[in-house]
Write an enzyme that holds these catalytic residues in place. Structure first.
Site, PDB file in Angstrom:
ATOM      1  CD  GLU A  77      -2.866   1.072   2.463  1.00  0.00           C
ATOM      2  OE1 GLU A  77      -3.163  -0.047   2.926  1.00  0.00           O
ATOM      3  OE2 GLU A  77      -3.324   2.138   2.887  1.00  0.00           O
ATOM      4  CE  LYS A  85      -6.002  -1.459   5.754  1.00  0.00           C
ATOM      5  NZ  LYS A  85      -5.135  -0.629   4.905  1.00  0.00           N
ATOM      6  CG  HIS A 118      -2.968   8.843  -0.064  1.00  0.00           C
ATOM      7  ND1 HIS A 118      -4.063   8.037  -0.032  1.00  0.00           N
ATOM      8  CD2 HIS A 118      -2.230   8.517   1.015  1.00  0.00           C
ATOM      9  CE1 HIS A 118      -4.000   7.252   1.023  1.00  0.00           C
ATOM     10  NE2 HIS A 118      -2.906   7.525   1.667  1.00  0.00           N
ATOM     11  CG  ASP A 162       0.922 -17.057  11.237  1.00  0.00           C
ATOM     12  OD1 ASP A 162       0.124 -16.343  10.598  1.00  0.00           O
ATOM     13  OD2 ASP A 162       0.640 -18.212  11.628  1.00  0.00           O
TER      14      ASP A 162
HETATM   15  C1  MEV Z   1      -5.830   3.152   5.251  1.00  0.00           C
HETATM   16  O1  MEV Z   1      -5.036   2.045   4.879  1.00  0.00           O
HETATM   17  C2  MEV Z   1      -5.846   3.314   6.755  1.00  0.00           C
HETATM   18  C3  MEV Z   1      -6.758   4.416   7.293  1.00  0.00           C
HETATM   19  O2  MEV Z   1      -8.083   4.206   6.846  1.00  0.00           O
HETATM   20  C4  MEV Z   1      -6.681   4.333   8.790  1.00  0.00           C
HETATM   21  C5  MEV Z   1      -7.650   5.226   9.530  1.00  0.00           C
HETATM   22  O3  MEV Z   1      -8.723   5.536   9.007  1.00  0.00           O
HETATM   23  O4  MEV Z   1      -7.328   5.551  10.690  1.00  0.00           O
HETATM   24  C6  MEV Z   1      -6.342   5.779   6.801  1.00  0.00           C
END
Ligand code: MEV
Length: 436
Positions: free
Chosen positions: A82, A262, A376, A278
């Site tokens: 990513e 995430k 980004h 793992d």
């Molecule tokens: C994207 O890979 C991760 C985010 O969505 C995390 C977040 O929202 O805190 C930017």
């Protein structure tokens, strides 16, 4: 002593980065190229690793920068597909560094081996029998894992959990030292199950580790001075308060907590993968832990400290190994471990957790201010500038120009470069530039 501060690293060519990385790690460039050149594993070895192999599949291997943990610099090996993850983690680690870096600690590397029992008629009697025999059972467990015992690990304790209606589960706690420990825990569970079932007067069911490895937690704390948080038109205090509110949003809402986590796993998983560990186990453990209180919660939280600093805290189970497993067959994973420069599985777990906290901070700082798309695009503009042939100072100049013009393309970058006088004889033709 490794420094994780490599200013301008992202602006260099791949070759230059390899040279600087090798220098920072004290290895020959050749060693880096041998380990990573073909993605770390060839087809013949892959064929001996899993079943039905038809090839291999490589991913980008990068260095996470600026991490300082318990006063020591670390380069984080990061394997991830990513865009922005490595840059964001490195950038936030730099901000955290301004407050003295991360403080981290890890529990002893204790895994849980589970033995499921059902049809237990007298739970109290089963508990008493197992308690009476604990010493002998632990000795029997150690007998099944002599190599680990020789390395200083082994079975440490027995716990009995009552699941109701004659169901019990016996946990054998096994100190796995520098191994991830899945095989060791499974071996112990299988070795003890008959005797455990006989003692409890029940029937043995599954015998397997638990991936909720919460005896093997890592705790990370950092305090970021507000001065380091501000940027563009945003004052540090404002950014701090917005990050705290974003963190509270995740406290209140599992839908947000999942995305928040995430973003944290964005920093953890790449280190886990780069060192041959793992990641499914790590993911399973992290999310089970996030739900330990009966609702899904954020792993990493951000609050205003007494002195006004932004204070981050995270606790997460991390079952990582620095011996065995993938490391036996994967040159890239072995090199990843070398990059990490750790002496133990506990230290590796601290490094992965700190990368996670940095990644979470980066995401919240962007989301709570400009949103993530702008960053980004800015990053994308840099890589487009480099693809167009910009080098050194020109990278930022070209990236800024095409970003501001809203034309983030190689063609636009080449035009800007031409205006800057950066396209000269010997610069490859446009077609080649586009293909790079
Ligand atoms: C994207 O890979 C991760 C985010 O969505 C995390 C977040 O929202 O805190 C930017």
């Amino acid at each position: 002593m490794v420094t994780s501060r490599l200013p301008g690293f992202y602006k260099l060519t791949l070759e230059e980065r390899r040279r600087i990385a090798a220098e920072a790690l004290g290895v020959e460039v050749r060693e880096l190229e041998d380990a990573l050149g073909a993605g770390g594993i060839d087809a013949a070895r892959a064929d001996k690793t899993i079943e039905n192999v038809v090839g291999t599949y490589a991913m980008p291997f990068a260095l996470g920068l600026n991490l300082q943990i318990n006063g020591r610099d670390y380069l984080a090996p990061m394997v991830v597909e990513e865009p922005s993850v490595v840059a964001a983690t490195s950038n936030a680690a730099k901000i955290i560094r301004a407050g003295g870096g991360f403080e981290a600690e890890a529990d002893a590397p204790v895994m849980i081996a589970q033995i499921q029992l059902d049809s237990v008629v007298d739970v109290a009697a089963a508990r008493a029998a197992l308690a009476r025999e604990t010493h002998a059972l632990l000795a029997q467990a150690d007998g099944a894992i002599p190599g680990l015992v020789a390395r200083g690990g082994g079975a440490r304790a027995l716990e009995v959990r009552d699941l109701g209606e004659g169901w019990l589960v016996v946990h054998v706690l096994v100190d796995c030292r520098d191994a991830m420990g899945a095989n060791l825990a499974n071996t112990v569970a299988e070795a003890l199950s008959d005797r455990v079932a006989a003692l409890a007067g029940g029937r043995a069911g599954l015998r397997i580790l638990s991936n909720l490895s919460d005896r093997r937690n890592v705790r990370v704390r950092c305090a970021v001075p507000v001065g380091a948080l501000g940027f563009d038109g945003y004052r540090g205090e404002e950014v701090r308060d917005r990050i705290v509110r974003a963190s509270e949003f995740a406290d209140r809402d599992p839908y947000r907590a999942a995305t928040h986590n995430k973003g944290t796993m964005n920093g953890i998983d790449p280190v886990v993968i780069a060192t041959g560990n793992d990641w499914r186990a790590v993911e399973a453990g992290a999310h089970a832990y996030a739900a330990r209180n009966g609702r899904y919660e954020p792993l990493c939280t951000w609050r205003r400290g007494d002195d006004g600093a932004l204070v981050g805290f995270m606790e997460v189970p991390l079952a990582l190994g620095t011996v065995g497993g993938t490391l036996r067959v994967h040159d890239g994973a072995r090199f990843g471990l070398k990059v990490a420069g750790v002496d133990s599985a506990q230290e590796l777990a601290m490094l992965a957790a700190c990368a996670g906290v940095a990644s979470n901070l980066a995401a919240l700082r962007a989301l709570a201010t400009d949103g993530i798309q702008r960053g980004h695009m800015a990053l994308h503009a840099r890589s487009v500038a480099i693809a167009a042939g910009a080098r050194g100072e020109q990278v930022e100049q070209v990236a800024r120009a095409i970003h501001q013009a809203g034309a983030v393309t190689v063609e636009a970058a080449v035009d800007v470069l031409r205006c800057l006088g950066g396209l000269h004889e010997g610069t490859p033709p446009l077609r080649v530039l586009v293909e790079r």
